[in-house]
Design a protein around this motif. Structure first.
Motif, PDB file in Angstrom:
ATOM      1  N   THR A  17       0.820  -1.213   0.000  1.00 45.80           N
ATOM      2  CA  THR A  17       0.000   0.000   0.000  1.00 45.80           C
ATOM      3  C   THR A  17       0.857   1.269   0.000  1.00 45.80           C
ATOM      4  O   THR A  17       0.613   2.195  -0.788  1.00 45.80           O
ATOM      5  CB  THR A  17      -0.886   0.031   1.274  1.00 45.80           C
ATOM      6  N   THR A  18       1.839   1.301   0.885  1.00 46.81           N
ATOM      7  CA  THR A  18       2.658   2.508   1.046  1.00 46.81           C
ATOM      8  C   THR A  18       3.384   2.837  -0.258  1.00 46.81           C
ATOM      9  O   THR A  18       3.445   3.988  -0.687  1.00 46.81           O
ATOM     10  CB  THR A  18       3.701   2.283   2.167  1.00 46.81           C
TER      11      THR A  18
ATOM     12  N   SER B 148       4.716  -9.984   7.022  1.00 44.58           N
ATOM     13  CA  SER B 148       4.798  -8.530   7.126  1.00 44.58           C
ATOM     14  C   SER B 148       3.784  -8.006   8.167  1.00 44.58           C
ATOM     15  O   SER B 148       4.086  -7.124   8.967  1.00 44.58           O
ATOM     16  CB  SER B 148       4.531  -7.908   5.755  1.00 44.58           C
TER      17      SER B 148
HETATM   18  P1  A3P Z   1       7.925  -6.175   4.556  1.00 43.98           P
HETATM   19  O1  A3P Z   1       7.302  -6.194   5.921  1.00 43.98           O
HETATM   20  O2  A3P Z   1       7.925  -7.521   3.907  1.00 43.98           O
HETATM   21  O3  A3P Z   1       9.249  -5.540   4.540  1.00 43.98           O
HETATM   22  P2  A3P Z   1       1.941  -1.890   3.274  1.00 43.98           P
HETATM   23  O4  A3P Z   1       2.546  -0.679   2.669  1.00 43.98           O
HETATM   24  O5  A3P Z   1       0.761  -2.406   2.524  1.00 43.98           O
HETATM   25  O6  A3P Z   1       1.705  -1.732   4.717  1.00 43.98           O
HETATM   26  O7  A3P Z   1       3.021  -3.050   3.076  1.00 43.98           O
HETATM   27  C1  A3P Z   1       4.189  -3.027   3.835  1.00 43.98           C
HETATM   28  C2  A3P Z   1       5.270  -3.788   3.108  1.00 43.98           C
HETATM   29  O8  A3P Z   1       5.727  -3.024   1.999  1.00 43.98           O
HETATM   30  C3  A3P Z   1       6.471  -4.006   4.014  1.00 43.98           C
HETATM   31  O9  A3P Z   1       7.015  -5.261   3.621  1.00 43.98           O
HETATM   32  C4  A3P Z   1       7.359  -2.830   3.652  1.00 43.98           C
HETATM   33  O10 A3P Z   1       8.722  -3.023   3.944  1.00 43.98           O
HETATM   34  C5  A3P Z   1       7.119  -2.740   2.144  1.00 43.98           C
HETATM   35  N1  A3P Z   1       7.358  -1.394   1.618  1.00 43.98           N
HETATM   36  C6  A3P Z   1       7.058  -0.196   2.160  1.00 43.98           C
HETATM   37  N2  A3P Z   1       7.440   0.808   1.369  1.00 43.98           N
HETATM   38  C7  A3P Z   1       8.006   0.248   0.279  1.00 43.98           C
HETATM   39  C8  A3P Z   1       8.613   0.779  -0.902  1.00 43.98           C
HETATM   40  N3  A3P Z   1       8.720   2.091  -1.092  1.00 43.98           N
HETATM   41  N4  A3P Z   1       9.083  -0.090  -1.815  1.00 43.98           N
HETATM   42  C9  A3P Z   1       8.991  -1.422  -1.631  1.00 43.98           C
HETATM   43  N5  A3P Z   1       8.437  -1.988  -0.525  1.00 43.98           N
HETATM   44  C10 A3P Z   1       7.938  -1.163   0.418  1.00 43.98           C
END
Ligand code: A3P
Length: 323
Positions: free
Chosen positions: A71-72, A166
């Motif tokens: 999502t982020t 995660s």
């Molecule tokens: P991990 O916990 O496997 O590292 P969300 O954004 O949906 O909460 O998902 C979080 C996951 O996306 C986490 O995975 C996080 O590290 C990863 N994440 C966050 N920002 C990111 C980015 N800019 N590029 C790639 N992965 C990212």
């Protein structure tokens, strides 16, 4: 944290909740099943507020995901894409919004931020240039936006095992509790039997998958793993879907790579706002962990992996969706 707050639940919603299936999670927090999806009570209130109050506009963009699926990253990429007409030199431009706020602060979640308190929030501040929202609701919870408007919905999904791991890391960080195997096992069980927050996972996936097959111009289906493997191709796909494709000139001047760089995990986590900021009791830094494909191998036993694989295979059978 906001997902567990028990406030602002109306009498009407409490009445509804008493008629719904409910369960208690590993922490003693209650979830209930509404329209096939499991929500904490306060999230359900946000969903109901959203369903009764949201008026979609054709230019709206809704970024949808199951929690912890990327999502982020999707928020950051979309913001960077939308910002580029007025902000051509983002990497050197210190006014870029991503430098000053976490992607979750820039793109609010419909049920958890925008409609959290009531069904008629003031949406004026979301007007320009296009309204950009996010959601973790399955698509059937957004019937209105989906069926009665031409708004664009982008869904990002991720391998269920990495999503689960995660989620485990994130929950423990946010709740400030020790990262125990017991919690992972409890989350695993809930994942498998579908009674997890926003679950069942497979229903979530399928709701967006079916919609993208039926209406590819309306719903874009993206995968975290593909974004990792071929980021340039995927961001071009996203830009085209949103109606703002890269021009030849932009491509030649390296705009695609600049956006990818700006939105990289490495860059975002190094920004002051993401190192020290927080929102709704969640430290921004907790949104950035490893961002690796297959990291779950380091935490799940082969038996757990096998069970998840079997369930996903069975549930997605015949849908054309492969994992
Ligand atoms: P991990 O916990 O496997 O590292 P969300 O954004 O949906 O909460 O998902 C979080 C996951 O996306 C986490 O995975 C996080 O590290 C990863 N994440 C966050 N920002 C990111 C980015 N800019 N590029 C790639 N992965 C990212």
């Amino acid at each position: 944290p906001s997902i567990l707050r028990d406030d602002k639940i109306s009498e009407e919603t409490n009445k509804l909740i008493s008629s719904l299936l409910s369960r208690t999670d590993f922490q003693g927090q209650k979830l209930c099943q509404y329209q096939g999806c499991w929500y904490y009570y306060n999230t359900l209130q946000g969903v109901l507020n959203f369903q009764s109050g949201f008026q979609p506009q054709d230019t709206d963009i809704i970024l949808a995901s199951y929690p912890k699926s990327g999502t982020t990253w999707l928020k950051a990429l979309t913001v960077a894409l939308m910002e580029r007409p007025k902000n051509n030199s983002y990497s050197s431009d210190d006014e870029h919004p991503l430098l000053y706020d976490n992607p979750h602060g820039i793109v609010p979640c419909l049920e958890m931020d925008v409609y959290h308190e009531n069904s008629s929030p003031n949406l004026a501040k979301f007007s320009a240039p296009r309204r950009l929202f996010s959601t973790h609701m399955p698509l059937h919870a957004m019937e209105e936006a989906h069926k009665h408007s031409a708004c664009k919905i982008v869904y990002v999904c991720r391998n269920v095992k990495d999503t689960l791991v995660s989620w485990w890391f994130f929950l423990c960080a946010v709740l400030k509790i020790e990262q125990s195997r017991g919690i992972l096992e409890s989350l695993f069980e809930s994942f498998c039997n579908g009674t997890i927050y926003y679950g069942p996972f497979w229903e979530h996936l399928l709701s967006y998958w079916r919609a993208t097959l039926e209406e590819p111009k309306h719903v874009l289906f993206m995968r975290y793993e593909e974004l990792k493997a071929e980021p340039r191709h995927q961001i071009k796909r996203l830009a085209e879907f949103l109606g703002c494709p890269f021009t030849k000139q932009e491509e030649e001047s390296g705009v695609v790579d600049k956006i990818l760089d700006l939105c990289s995990l490495r860059n975002l986590r190094s920004l002051e706002v993401n190192k020290t900021g927080s929102r709704n009791d969640v430290d921004h830094k907790d949104y950035f962990r490893k961002g690796e494909v297959g990291d779950s191998k380091n935490y799940l036993t082969p038996e757990m992996e096998y069970k998840i694989d079997m369930i996903i295979q069975e549930k997605l059978q015949g849908s054309g969706l492969k994992f």
